[in-house]
Structure formats: C-alpha cells, structure tokens
Design a protein around this motif. Structure first.
Motif, PDB file in Angstrom:
ATOM      1  N   TYR A  97     -20.366   0.683 -18.375  1.00 18.60           N
ATOM      2  CA  TYR A  97     -19.699   0.244 -19.409  1.00 18.60           C
ATOM      3  C   TYR A  97     -19.547   1.441 -20.350  1.00 18.60           C
TER       4      TYR A  97
ATOM      5  N   GLN B 180     -20.535 -10.690 -26.799  1.00 16.91           N
ATOM      6  CA  GLN B 180     -20.617  -9.592 -27.456  1.00 16.91           C
ATOM      7  C   GLN B 180     -22.036  -8.798 -27.350  1.00 16.91           C
TER       8      GLN B 180
ATOM      9  N   ALA C 249     -22.401  -7.425 -23.812  1.00 17.11           N
ATOM     10  CA  ALA C 249     -21.577  -6.097 -23.702  1.00 17.11           C
ATOM     11  C   ALA C 249     -22.173  -4.930 -24.277  1.00 17.11           C
TER      12      ALA C 249
ATOM     13  N   VAL D 217      -9.486  -2.563 -19.890  1.00 19.25           N
ATOM     14  CA  VAL D 217      -9.879  -4.243 -20.377  1.00 19.25           C
ATOM     15  C   VAL D 217     -10.250  -5.090 -19.189  1.00 19.25           C
TER      16      VAL D 217
ATOM     17  N   ASP E  52     -11.931 -14.249 -22.419  1.00 17.44           N
ATOM     18  CA  ASP E  52     -11.171 -13.130 -22.362  1.00 17.44           C
ATOM     19  C   ASP E  52     -11.369 -11.847 -23.276  1.00 17.44           C
ATOM     20  N   ILE E  53     -10.586 -10.759 -22.960  1.00 13.55           N
ATOM     21  CA  ILE E  53     -10.740  -9.871 -23.846  1.00 13.55           C
ATOM     22  C   ILE E  53      -9.400  -9.261 -24.551  1.00 13.55           C
ATOM     23  N   GLU E  54      -9.472  -9.437 -25.581  1.00 17.07           N
ATOM     24  CA  GLU E  54      -8.064  -9.062 -26.202  1.00 17.07           C
ATOM     25  C   GLU E  54      -7.731  -7.522 -25.984  1.00 17.07           C
ATOM     26  N   ASP E  55      -6.553  -7.494 -25.588  1.00 13.48           N
ATOM     27  CA  ASP E  55      -6.002  -5.976 -24.946  1.00 13.48           C
ATOM     28  C   ASP E  55      -5.738  -5.162 -26.142  1.00 13.48           C
TER      29      ASP E  55
ATOM     30  N   LYS F 203     -13.874  -6.706 -18.031  1.00 15.73           N
ATOM     31  CA  LYS F 203     -13.928  -8.094 -17.966  1.00 15.73           C
ATOM     32  C   LYS F 203     -14.419  -8.355 -16.621  1.00 15.73           C
TER      33      LYS F 203
ATOM     34  N   LEU G 134     -14.551  -4.021 -28.505  1.00  8.38           N
ATOM     35  CA  LEU G 134     -13.856  -5.020 -27.622  1.00  8.38           C
ATOM     36  C   LEU G 134     -13.682  -6.158 -28.535  1.00  8.38           C
ATOM     37  N   LYS G 135     -12.794  -7.173 -28.591  1.00 13.52           N
ATOM     38  CA  LYS G 135     -12.744  -8.158 -29.052  1.00 13.52           C
ATOM     39  C   LYS G 135     -12.765  -9.309 -28.014  1.00 13.52           C
ATOM     40  N   PHE G 136     -13.761 -10.376 -27.994  1.00 12.13           N
ATOM     41  CA  PHE G 136     -13.697 -11.476 -27.104  1.00 12.13           C
ATOM     42  C   PHE G 136     -13.183 -12.844 -27.658  1.00 12.13           C
TER      43      PHE G 136
END
Length: 673
Positions: free
Chosen positions: A480, A466, A469, A104, A89-92, A108, A485-487
């Motif tokens: 892209y 990461q 991406a 986001v 998941d990707i932190e919003d 994803k 982003l933080k996964f």
C-alpha cells in the motif's frame, strides 16, 4: 503469589485512567445499563423476574414482535450495505495517485481482498445488529501480524530437476474491526463523538493465555497477572452461570493522558499555564495515548498513540439520531412500550386460560377417606364417605376473554409503526389497497432506512475504510503506497427500496412498450438493481447488444443508397414525362392560336366560290353572316381549349417544382451522408 504493588511510575497513569473510567462507568450504569440488559432479554426472548408487569403474573412468555422488527431492519440495512457486492469506491484523483489511475483500482482490489480475508463483513454484521438492539454500533480497530502458510515449491540443492513441495511461512499485516457491546464501552459523558471525548475505554474479559502471549511478544509488560473475579455486567450475554476460570479483566483506554505520565514523553519545556496545586494542572498538557490496565491494578502498557494519523482506533454510530449525544436510539427502544403492552396482554390471556381450563374442585375434606390423595385425571376412581354430589363440586373462575389477543394484534401494529418495518400484514392494512397508497407507505419506510444508512456510512463505514487504509500504508508499505485517497460509499438501496424501484421500472416499461428507444436503458436499470450473481455479465451483454454492428451498419447504408438511387431514377422519369407534356401542351397551344386564322381564311374563301348567277350580292351577304356566326362559335371553342391548355401547363409547372424540390432534397441527403 505475593500482593503486587504498582511502582511510583505506574501509579499516576493508572490512577488517571481508572479514576476517570470509574466515574464514567457509574454514570453509564445508572442511566443505561438496566435498559441494555432488558433490551437484550427482549431480543433473545428471555424472561426475568424484574420484567413482570404485575405481582400476580405467572406466564413467562416473551412475544417475538420486537425480534421481528430488529431482524427486519437489520436485514434491510445489511442488504443496502453489501447487497451490490462492492460497498465502497475510491475517487480517481490522478494528482494524488502519482499520475497513474490504475493505482486506484489496484488499491481498491487489495483492500477488498484483505477485508474478505479478515471477515470484515461478518464483524460489521454483528456491529449493526448491536446497533439495532442497543441504539449504538461500536467497533474497535486492531492491527496484528499474523503468520500465513502458503503452499510453495523449492528446488533441492545438488539435485537437478527435483524440487521439494511444502509450505512457506509469511507474515501478514491484518487490520480487523472487533464488535464492542455497549455494556463494555466507557466514554466521557461530556463528549458527543469519539474524537470529542477526553477518552474512551473498552473493558472485557480476555483469556489469560492471550495476555501471557502478549507479554512474551513484548506487547505487554511482564507482570504477575492472576485470573479475575466475576462481573456479570461485562459478560457478552446473560447466562444462568458464567465461566469464571482463566480470564483477565482487561481495560483498554484510548484518549488523552498527561504527557508527563508517559515514559515515552519527549523532554521538552512547556509553559505551565496552571499551578501544580490546582485541579486543572493535569489537563494542561495532554497527549493521545493507549493505556492497557488488567484487573484494575496492573498497568500492562502505556504509550503514546503509535498510529501515523494520531487517530483513535474506535468507531461509533447512532442507529437513530439523538442530537447532542454519543449514544443513539435503537429499534428495541422504539418498540419498548408496545412490546411491554403486547407481553402484558398475552400473559394476561395465558393466566386467564390457566384458571378457566384447568379443573378445580371444592370438597368436604371431613368426608374423604383417611390418607386419600386427591387428584383429577381420566379414569380415576374417587372414594368419598357419602354422596359425591354433596362432597365434590367442580368450578372455574369465569371465562377467558378473546379480546385480549385482538388487543395484542393492535399493539403489534403500533409496534411496527414505531419501528418502521413492513414485515407484517398489520402495517400493510394501514395503507390503502391501491398502488398509490402502497407506494406512499413504502416510500416512507425507505426514507427511514436511508436515515440509518447515512449515519452508518458517514460515521462508521467510510471512517473505518480510511483508518484501515492508513494502517496498511503505515505497517505494510510494500503493498500500500502512501497516497492521499478519498473513499466514497456505494451502498444506497436496501431490498425493499430495490424491489420498489424494480416495480417502477417494470411499470414504465409496460407503459412505453417494447419498441421504445429507451428500452436498453430501462433493462440496464432493472439489471443493476437486481440481486443476480451474474448481473454484471448480463449488463455487459446488453451493452454489447446496444452497440451498433459494423456489418449491419454497412448493409443498412447499402439499402439506403439503393433506395435513394431508385428514388432519383423515378424523379428522372417523372421529369422527362413532365418535359414531354409541356412540349405537347406548347404545340397544342400554338395550333389553337393559329386555328382561328385558318378557319377565317377558309370561310372567306368559301364565301366567294360558287355564287348563283344574278344573285351574287344576296348570296354573298348571306354567306358572310353565316361565316361570322361560325367564326364566333369557333372562337368560343378555341378560347375554352386555350384555357384548358393553360391550366394543364400550370399543373405541369407545379409538378416540375415538386420534382425539383425532391431532387434538391436528395442532393442534401447525399451531402449529409
């Protein structure tokens, strides 16, 4: 073709890379390669002469205990990673995504689509399987541009309303991860992680047509490459004979290289910290680079790291942690001792059966017919020169001991203990038969699986997502955008843990019953942990059922209002009845208070009437005494009646207070609603 001599510009980077890789290879082959080859044979059930437990051993059986343990752990970890569908998941973070949280979800969805198209799950499956066998899962990230043919319709020029149907060729940037066998992986033994090493290298055999294709596309330099010789240690599996034609030995190095060795190095003056004559000179100015060497003498490519994050496209994780070492410990290594013990017991049993079941004969060779071929089979006539009882003697070497198989079962139980698997009755027998003992056994196994899962997520899965991406952002910026982003991983439970929690939910549901207010939460937890393909639809329907229905709410409110009005009417009737009772009680009290005076007046009047002549005084006194007695009796009765009336009045007051309280309560309920 003439012998190829590297140029002066190629000799230094070529010597730097090959010299370090040769030393790393020697260290790896000495410490790990024999074990790796044996681990592979154990997993595949292959026998080799060097696997003998004793010289007289004849049986070649390899028992499947370790295979079972590897496949059980592998299936559990893969279920934990991909069992819920989405594995990341990707932190919003709105600040990092240009203020639009929808970006986001879009990124994803694109990553999931590209990962599916590039078969990332299949590659990770192979990497995790090798981690279970060899102890370390290794993957190489490659970026390539592929041609994709898409069905399309184009209008035909000059012809209205007509179109041509065909395909359109489009380029597509693909980011893939290639499984790497530890037998093909070289690394700096001084490092404890990929980034901590001076460099890492991957060597393998590649079809020569791919090398030529790379030369034609400008990826590699055009050199006179020839097919390489055979090196069985680099082959992916151990076969009877390896294919030797049309393949090139390719070594890809990712790591630090002296800047001066790269032709693309910048021309800038750097302070020389070490004299040129010292051994540390070549390590004074290093830069991240990619060097590709073919057949140990052809420098196909040497360039500075082209990726924008300057990261190495290689990932590795330990299946089971070994502190301060890059390589980990796998399931086969944990089961190795017990596997050898099981094989020894079973092979000994089979060798004993060969001696005790096959017919053996002792004979007098001088009394057999000349040229006779002696063999034992049903229905065969054996010719002898004399009494057969004196010439032939069947015999066997003892009896086969059945305890060997029982001992092998005990060893299998120990193997399952060492690997932490629960795919056999042997492990279950160790736990108590009650629910508490089984819960403790399952909980211990789940903890062991979670350790491996944490290593995989932190050292492999999230770094890979990461890196992938970042490469999409660099080479495919239209799809892209370059954002921070933080996964985060979403894989948490394997099938054993999921089934265990399902049992906990079901037990809690049975304890609380179907009328518990937390029933929707329990059902949602059961559905979330299930492996049903339509579980999200079921969860959505459950949430919709849990939401209040407006019509049902209005009907319920109307019912409550009618019930409240009925209660208010009943309170009013009770209040009126209480007021009437109080009025009647007051009237009766007043009458009771006036009654003694009325009685006294009547008595006084009666004492003066109809007195006999001549006896008026005596008769009057007698009547006065009788009147006093009657007045006393009437007074006593009157007082008791007054007491009764006062008690009735008190009861009416209490009932009135209760009615007032109910009326106030109904008012508060109306105000609250």
């Amino acid at each position: 073709m003439d012998y190829y001599e590297p140029t002066e510009g190629d000799k230094e980077p070529l010597a730097f890379v090959t010299d370090h890789c040769d030393r790393w290879r020697d260290w790896r082959d000495t410490n790990f390669l024999p074990a790796y080859l044996e681990y592979e044979r154990i997993f595949r059930g292959q026998w080799a002469a060097e696997d003998k437990m004793r010289e007289s051993e004849r049986s070649k059986l390899v028992t499947p205990a370790t295979q079972q343990a590897v496949e059980t752990r592998h299936a559990e970890i893969m279920e934990a990673i991909f069992g819920q569908g989405e594995f990341f998941d990707i932190e919003d973070d709105i600040k990092d995504v240009n203020g639009n949280p929808l970006d986001v979800e879009m990124i994803k969805a694109q990553l999931m689509e590209d990962f599916k198209q590039d078969k990332i799950k299949k590659s990770i499956d192979q990497i995790e399987l090798m981690a279970e066998i060899y102890g370390t899962g290794i993957g190489e990230i490659i970026v390539k541009t592929e041609k994709v043919f898409v069905p399309a319709t184009q209008p035909i020029p000059g012809q209205m309303g007509q179109a041509a149907i065909g395909v359109v060729e489009k380029p597509r940037v693909a980011v893939k991860i290639v499984p790497v066998n530890p037998k093909n992986f070289l690394f700096d033994p001084n490092g404890t992680s990929i980034d901590d090493c001076l460099g890492v290298a991957i060597e393998k055999y590649v079809s020569i047509h791919k090398i030529v294709e790379g030369m034609e596309r400008g990826i590699y330099r055009k050199l006179p490459i020839q097919p390489a010789g055979e090196d069985t240690d680099l082959e992916p599996t151990q076969e009877i004979s390896q294919y030797e034609s049309d393949k090139v030995r390719l070594l890809t190095y990712y790591g630090l290289v002296p800047r001066e060795y790269l032709k693309a190095a910048e021309d800038e003056e750097v302070e020389d910290l070490f004299p040129e004559d010292t051994a540390l000179d070549e390590y004074s100015d290093l830069v991240e680079a990619i060097v590709v060497v073919a057949n140990e003498g052809f420098l196909l490519k040497a360039e500075e790291n082209p990726y924008m994050m300057k990261d190495r496209p290689v990932l590795a994780y330990q299946d089971d942690t070994v502190p301060n070492r890059l390589l980990g410990r796998g399931t086969v290594e944990k089961a190795y001792n017990m596997q050898k013990a099981i094989d020894a017991e079973v092979r000994s049993h089979l060798d004993s059966l060969a001696l005790t079941t096959a017919p053996m004969m002792a004979m007098d060779a001088t009394r057999l017919p000349r040229g006779a071929k002696f063999e034992v089979r049903p229905g065969k006539a054996i010719l002898t020169n004399g009494n057969p009882n004196e010439i032939l003697f069947p015999f066997k070497f003892g009896n086969t001991d059945g305890a060997n198989l029982a001992t092998a079962k005990d060893f299998e139980r120990m193997l399952l203990q060492s690997t932490g698997t629960l795919d056999s009755q042997g492990m279950v027998s160790q736990a108590a038969r009650d629910a508490g003992g089984m819960s403790m056994a399952v909980a211990t196994i789940i903890k062991k699986y979670k350790r491996t899962l944490v290593n995989f997520q932190e050292d492999f899965l999230i770094p890979f997502i990461q890196k992938a991406a970042f490469r999409y952002m660099q080479f495919d910026p239209e799809r892209y955008p370059s954002v921070d982003l933080k996964f985060i991983p979403t894989a948490t439970l394997g099938i054993i843990a999921r089934e265990y929690e399902q049992q906990q939910f079901i037990g809690l549901l049975q304890t609380l019953g179907p009328n518990t207010p937390v029933l929707p939460l329990l059902l949602k937890g059961i559905l979330s942990n299930s492996s049903l393909t339509n579980r999200y639809e079921l969860i959505g329907a459950l949430e919709q059922m849990a939401q209040p229905n407006p019509e049902a709410q209005q009907l319920e409110m109307a019912k409550q209002q009618l019930a409240l009005q009925a209660a208010q009417a009943q309170i009013a009737v009770s209040t009126t009845q209480a007021e009437q009772n109080r009025a009647e009680a007051a009237k009766l009290l007043t009458e009771a208070q006036l009654m003694p005076q009325e009685v006294q007046a009547k008595v006084i009047a009666s004492t003066t009437k109809n007195l006999p002549a001549g006896q008026e005084a005596d008769e009057f006194n007698k009547r006065v005494k009788i009147a006093e007695l009657m007045l006393k009796e009437a007074d006593i009765k009157n007082k008791s009646k007054i007491v009764e009336l006062q008690m009735a009045e008190k009861q009416n007051r209490v009932s009135g207070m209760e009615e007032d309280f109910l009326e106030e309560l109904s008012k508060e309920l109306n105000n609250g609603r």
